[in-house]
Write a protein that holds these residues in place. Structure first.
Motif, PDB file in Angstrom:
ATOM      1  N   VAL A 194      66.978  51.779  34.040  1.00 17.96           N
ATOM      2  CA  VAL A 194      67.537  50.730  33.605  1.00 17.96           C
ATOM      3  C   VAL A 194      67.784  49.807  34.575  1.00 17.96           C
ATOM      4  O   VAL A 194      68.492  49.805  35.501  1.00 17.96           O
ATOM      5  N   ASP A 195      67.061  48.582  34.352  1.00 17.44           N
ATOM      6  CA  ASP A 195      67.408  47.231  34.970  1.00 17.44           C
ATOM      7  C   ASP A 195      68.466  46.234  34.643  1.00 17.44           C
ATOM      8  O   ASP A 195      68.992  45.723  35.798  1.00 17.44           O
ATOM      9  N   ARG A 196      68.357  45.962  33.500  1.00 17.20           N
ATOM     10  CA  ARG A 196      69.447  45.086  33.043  1.00 17.20           C
ATOM     11  C   ARG A 196      70.243  45.906  31.919  1.00 17.20           C
ATOM     12  O   ARG A 196      69.567  46.356  31.208  1.00 17.20           O
ATOM     13  N   LEU A 197      71.578  45.692  31.772  1.00 16.38           N
ATOM     14  CA  LEU A 197      72.304  46.362  30.706  1.00 16.38           C
ATOM     15  C   LEU A 197      73.052  45.105  29.955  1.00 16.38           C
ATOM     16  O   LEU A 197      73.811  44.358  30.726  1.00 16.38           O
ATOM     17  N   ILE A 198      72.765  45.178  28.659  1.00 22.28           N
ATOM     18  CA  ILE A 198      73.346  43.933  27.750  1.00 22.28           C
ATOM     19  C   ILE A 198      74.380  44.723  26.779  1.00 22.28           C
ATOM     20  O   ILE A 198      73.703  45.654  25.970  1.00 22.28           O
ATOM     21  N   ILE A 199      75.590  44.162  26.851  1.00 22.59           N
ATOM     22  CA  ILE A 199      76.596  45.280  25.943  1.00 22.59           C
ATOM     23  C   ILE A 199      77.018  43.991  24.975  1.00 22.59           C
ATOM     24  O   ILE A 199      77.427  42.981  25.301  1.00 22.59           O
ATOM     25  N   PHE A 200      76.815  44.024  23.637  1.00 21.16           N
ATOM     26  CA  PHE A 200      77.079  43.147  22.550  1.00 21.16           C
ATOM     27  C   PHE A 200      78.594  43.998  21.994  1.00 21.16           C
ATOM     28  O   PHE A 200      78.433  45.135  21.776  1.00 21.16           O
ATOM     29  N   ARG A 201      79.577  43.492  22.087  1.00 18.36           N
ATOM     30  CA  ARG A 201      81.032  44.116  21.964  1.00 18.36           C
ATOM     31  C   ARG A 201      81.745  43.279  20.729  1.00 18.36           C
ATOM     32  O   ARG A 201      81.794  42.286  20.648  1.00 18.36           O
ATOM     33  N   ARG A 218      79.899  49.250  40.845  1.00 14.60           N
ATOM     34  CA  ARG A 218      80.372  48.182  40.111  1.00 14.60           C
ATOM     35  C   ARG A 218      79.083  47.071  39.607  1.00 14.60           C
ATOM     36  O   ARG A 218      78.422  46.652  40.804  1.00 14.60           O
ATOM     37  N   LEU A 219      78.700  46.768  38.613  1.00 13.96           N
ATOM     38  CA  LEU A 219      77.778  46.110  38.006  1.00 13.96           C
ATOM     39  C   LEU A 219      78.009  44.552  38.099  1.00 13.96           C
ATOM     40  O   LEU A 219      78.929  44.245  37.394  1.00 13.96           O
ATOM     41  N   PRO A 220      77.006  43.767  38.962  1.00 14.71           N
ATOM     42  CA  PRO A 220      77.322  42.324  39.031  1.00 14.71           C
ATOM     43  C   PRO A 220      77.211  41.999  37.362  1.00 14.71           C
ATOM     44  O   PRO A 220      76.132  42.319  36.750  1.00 14.71           O
ATOM     45  N   VAL A 221      78.067  40.948  36.920  1.00 20.83           N
ATOM     46  CA  VAL A 221      77.903  40.202  35.778  1.00 20.83           C
ATOM     47  C   VAL A 221      76.787  39.118  36.108  1.00 20.83           C
ATOM     48  O   VAL A 221      77.231  38.284  36.712  1.00 20.83           O
ATOM     49  N   ARG A 222      75.681  39.019  35.244  1.00 23.66           N
ATOM     50  CA  ARG A 222      74.833  37.927  35.358  1.00 23.66           C
ATOM     51  C   ARG A 222      75.050  36.751  34.130  1.00 23.66           C
ATOM     52  O   ARG A 222      74.639  35.669  34.394  1.00 23.66           O
ATOM     53  N   GLU A 223      75.667  37.294  33.058  1.00 20.52           N
ATOM     54  CA  GLU A 223      75.818  36.392  32.099  1.00 20.52           C
ATOM     55  C   GLU A 223      76.993  36.872  30.994  1.00 20.52           C
ATOM     56  O   GLU A 223      77.068  38.108  30.794  1.00 20.52           O
ATOM     57  N   THR A 251      81.381  39.549  21.818  1.00 21.22           N
ATOM     58  CA  THR A 251      81.000  38.983  23.026  1.00 21.22           C
ATOM     59  C   THR A 251      79.697  39.788  23.861  1.00 21.22           C
ATOM     60  O   THR A 251      79.183  40.723  23.476  1.00 21.22           O
ATOM     61  N   MET A 252      78.724  38.924  24.417  1.00 19.23           N
ATOM     62  CA  MET A 252      77.579  39.356  24.955  1.00 19.23           C
ATOM     63  C   MET A 252      77.869  39.624  26.538  1.00 19.23           C
ATOM     64  O   MET A 252      78.172  38.291  26.922  1.00 19.23           O
ATOM     65  N   THR A 253      77.725  40.541  27.271  1.00 20.87           N
ATOM     66  CA  THR A 253      77.752  40.683  28.687  1.00 20.87           C
ATOM     67  C   THR A 253      76.364  41.172  29.227  1.00 20.87           C
ATOM     68  O   THR A 253      75.986  42.326  28.736  1.00 20.87           O
TER      69      THR A 253
END
Length: 233
Positions: free
Chosen positions: A167-174, A200-205, A213-215
């Motif tokens: 997994v290279d990017r993780l996008i969470i829609f909450r 600890r995963l850096p937040v890019r957006e 919310t989308m992270t």
């Protein structure tokens, strides 16, 4: 994804998960529609439009019967390929994916495909890719021109990808709901991590989409190659 394709034999993988406040993909009865609202769903369709392929696991395909198409965003010139990771090629011939396979490329990645079911799916235009492992399946997708893959579930597939550091990017829609006891956890199949060593995963957006919310988290970073890597032609 472009830079990554020069250094890896698999696609650049974005894992997208829609979860409740308490981190569940579905309630205790397995129902997941709709955790998020219209604006979040439109953002997901924009994500789909920007990827070469969209993938789900067989359990998600059976539970939701998705189309995996771009509808609430400007359609791309070439529609994303639909991919189902399905060890036995159990995708029903009456599913939306199978019925529209001649219109939109559809691939089933299977470890030991059932000859009867696989043959019926192929007759509908579904491509069956036999792969001895998940990593081999990802390599087969890359060999077919899939540079970027958007994975939309479910929890077992997410856990397998995470376990293999794929997994290279993780996008969470909450969404603003709590499912409580018995709910289907989004990371139930991810290997356990101790609090001292869990990365600890850096937040890019981070973006608000109505009440949702989308992270976007960076799981892996790929540096741009040196200028000398490419030769002008």
């Amino acid at each position: 994804a472009f830079f990554f394709s020069f250094a890896s034999r698999r696609p650049w993988i974005t894992l997208k998960l829609a979860v409740s406040i308490d981190g569940a993909l579905a309630d205790a009865e397995g129902r997941s529609r709709w955790i998020t609202g219209p604006r979040a769903r439109a953002a997901v369709h924009a994500l789909r439009a920007g990827h070469d392929a969209i993938a789900v696991g067989i359990e998600t395909a059976l539970a939701d019967d998705p189309m995996l198409t771009v509808r609430d965003a400007p359609p791309p010139r070439v529609p994303p390929t639909r991919v189902v990771f399905d060890r036995r090629a159990r995708l029903p011939v009456g599913s939306a994916l199978a019925r529209t396979a001649r219109e939109i490329p559809t691939i089933v990645v299977a470890e030991t495909p059932d000859p009867g079911t696989a043959g019926a799916l192929e007759a509908l235009g579904v491509e069956i890719v036999a792969a001895s492992s998940l990593s081999r399946g990802l390599e087969a997708l890359a060999a077919r021109g899939v540079r970027s893959l958007l994975v939309e579930g479910g929890a077992r597939l997410a856990g397998s990808l995470w376990e293999q550091s794929a997994v290279d990017r993780l996008i969470i829609f909450r969404g603003p709901v709590v499912f409580g006891a018995g709910a289907r956890g989004a990371f139930s199949f991810v290997p356990a991590q101790a609090i001292e060593t869990a990365p600890r995963l850096p937040v890019r957006e981070r973006r608000s989409l109505g009440d949702d919310t989308m992270t976007v988290y960076a799981v892996h970073e790929v540096p741009a190659p040196d200028a000398g890597t490419f030769t002008a032609r």
